[in-house]
Design a protein around this motif. Structure first.
Motif, mmCIF file in Angstrom:
data_model
loop_
_atom_site.group_PDB
_atom_site.id
_atom_site.type_symbol
_atom_site.label_atom_id
_atom_site.label_comp_id
_atom_site.label_asym_id
_atom_site.label_seq_id
_atom_site.Cartn_x
_atom_site.Cartn_y
_atom_site.Cartn_z
ATOM 1 N N ALA A 19 0.789 -1.280 -0.001
ATOM 2 C CA ALA A 19 0.028 -0.021 -0.068
ATOM 3 C C ALA A 19 0.852 1.174 0.149
ATOM 4 O O ALA A 19 0.464 2.330 0.450
ATOM 5 N N ARG A 20 1.990 1.240 -0.719
ATOM 6 C CA ARG A 20 2.899 2.507 -0.695
ATOM 7 C C ARG A 20 3.781 2.092 -2.018
ATOM 8 O O ARG A 20 3.893 1.164 -2.647
ATOM 9 N N GLU A 21 4.633 3.045 -2.496
ATOM 10 C CA GLU A 21 5.741 3.111 -3.436
ATOM 11 C C GLU A 21 6.723 2.576 -2.836
ATOM 12 O O GLU A 21 7.486 2.678 -1.699
ATOM 13 N N THR A 22 7.273 1.183 -3.541
ATOM 14 C CA THR A 22 8.455 0.572 -3.217
ATOM 15 C C THR A 22 9.342 0.055 -4.494
ATOM 16 O O THR A 22 8.865 0.290 -5.425
ATOM 17 N N LEU A 23 10.264 -0.344 -3.986
ATOM 18 C CA LEU A 23 11.416 -0.754 -5.052
ATOM 19 C C LEU A 23 11.159 -1.955 -5.430
ATOM 20 O O LEU A 23 10.754 -2.840 -4.830
ATOM 21 N N HIS A 24 11.093 -2.046 -6.942
ATOM 22 C CA HIS A 24 10.720 -3.368 -7.601
ATOM 23 C C HIS A 24 11.908 -3.825 -8.694
ATOM 24 O O HIS A 24 12.417 -2.757 -9.228
ATOM 25 N N LYS A 25 12.195 -4.923 -9.026
ATOM 26 C CA LYS A 25 12.973 -5.523 -9.771
ATOM 27 C C LYS A 25 11.956 -5.770 -11.036
ATOM 28 O O LYS A 25 10.896 -6.463 -10.867
ATOM 29 N N VAL A 26 12.266 -5.166 -12.146
ATOM 30 C CA VAL A 26 11.518 -5.487 -13.280
ATOM 31 C C VAL A 26 12.080 -6.340 -14.432
ATOM 32 O O VAL A 26 13.615 -5.948 -14.665
ATOM 33 N N ARG A 27 11.524 -7.303 -14.998
ATOM 34 C CA ARG A 27 12.301 -7.988 -16.196
ATOM 35 C C ARG A 27 11.136 -8.293 -17.119
ATOM 36 O O ARG A 27 9.863 -8.270 -16.985
ATOM 37 N N VAL A 28 11.453 -8.621 -18.414
ATOM 38 C CA VAL A 28 10.701 -9.052 -19.520
ATOM 39 C C VAL A 28 10.864 -10.623 -19.690
ATOM 40 O O VAL A 28 12.158 -11.153 -19.794
ATOM 41 N N GLU A 29 9.771 -11.618 -19.798
ATOM 42 C CA GLU A 29 10.106 -12.881 -20.036
ATOM 43 C C GLU A 29 9.014 -13.089 -20.973
ATOM 44 O O GLU A 29 7.827 -12.871 -21.349
ATOM 45 N N LEU A 30 9.451 -14.251 -21.693
ATOM 46 C CA LEU A 30 8.602 -14.793 -22.773
ATOM 47 C C LEU A 30 7.764 -16.008 -22.213
ATOM 48 O O LEU A 30 8.554 -16.940 -21.635
ATOM 49 N N ARG A 31 6.339 -16.002 -22.215
ATOM 50 C CA ARG A 31 5.660 -16.979 -21.668
ATOM 51 C C ARG A 31 5.089 -17.701 -22.775
ATOM 52 O O ARG A 31 4.411 -17.244 -23.806
ATOM 53 N N ILE A 32 4.741 -19.226 -22.545
ATOM 54 C CA ILE A 32 4.194 -19.834 -23.671
ATOM 55 C C ILE A 32 2.583 -20.022 -23.267
ATOM 56 O O ILE A 32 2.419 -20.277 -22.025
ATOM 57 N N GLU A 33 1.651 -19.511 -23.972
ATOM 58 C CA GLU A 33 0.271 -19.451 -23.939
ATOM 59 C C GLU A 33 -0.614 -20.745 -24.200
ATOM 60 O O GLU A 33 -1.450 -20.861 -23.976
ATOM 61 N N SER A 34 0.043 -21.475 -25.058
ATOM 62 C CA SER A 34 -0.589 -22.728 -25.818
ATOM 63 C C SER A 34 -0.567 -24.084 -24.961
ATOM 64 O O SER A 34 0.553 -24.012 -24.376
ATOM 65 N N SER A 35 -1.404 -24.708 -24.815
ATOM 66 C CA SER A 35 -1.433 -25.955 -23.792
ATOM 67 C C SER A 35 -1.034 -27.142 -24.929
ATOM 68 O O SER A 35 -0.555 -28.263 -24.242
ATOM 69 N N LYS A 36 -0.919 -26.931 -26.207
ATOM 70 C CA LYS A 36 -0.560 -27.795 -27.175
ATOM 71 C C LYS A 36 0.951 -27.841 -27.215
ATOM 72 O O LYS A 36 1.426 -26.909 -27.759
ATOM 73 N N PRO A 37 1.392 -28.918 -27.080
ATOM 74 C CA PRO A 37 3.162 -28.902 -27.209
ATOM 75 C C PRO A 37 3.510 -28.517 -28.599
ATOM 76 O O PRO A 37 4.239 -28.053 -28.768
ATOM 77 N N GLU A 38 2.632 -29.010 -29.635
ATOM 78 C CA GLU A 38 3.052 -28.739 -30.797
ATOM 79 C C GLU A 38 2.981 -27.426 -31.308
ATOM 80 O O GLU A 38 3.375 -26.974 -32.497
ATOM 81 N N ASN A 39 2.347 -26.567 -30.868
ATOM 82 C CA ASN A 39 2.240 -24.893 -30.868
ATOM 83 C C ASN A 39 2.944 -24.217 -29.759
ATOM 84 O O ASN A 39 3.004 -23.093 -30.126
#
Length: 66
Positions: A19-39
């Motif tokens: 509930a206040r301004e705090t220091l954050h570690k920020v990163r960008v990551e790629l996430r897989i959204e398909s549940s099918k392994p072939e996609n």
């Protein structure tokens, strides 16, 4: 010339759990959204992940809302 990491290595953002301004570690990551392994290789999307350095709460935001 090398640079030294500062003690405040992060971004100041609002934390809903703290509930206040705090220091954050920020990163960008790629996430897989398909549940099918072939996609899986075609379903990667970039996400912004911010972790509060005080309470370790992690928030994610999908960057590509096409």
């Amino acid at each position: 010339m090398a640079t030294k990491p500062s003690a405040l290595d992060g971004v100041t953002e609002a934390c809903t759990d703290c509930a206040r301004e705090t220091l954050h570690k920020v990163r960008v990551e790629l996430r897989i959204e398909s549940s099918k392994p072939e996609n899986a290789e075609y379903s990667r999307e970039p996400y912004r992940v911010a972790t509060c350095m005080e309470c370790q709460t992690e928030t994610t935001l999908r960057m590509n809302n096409a």
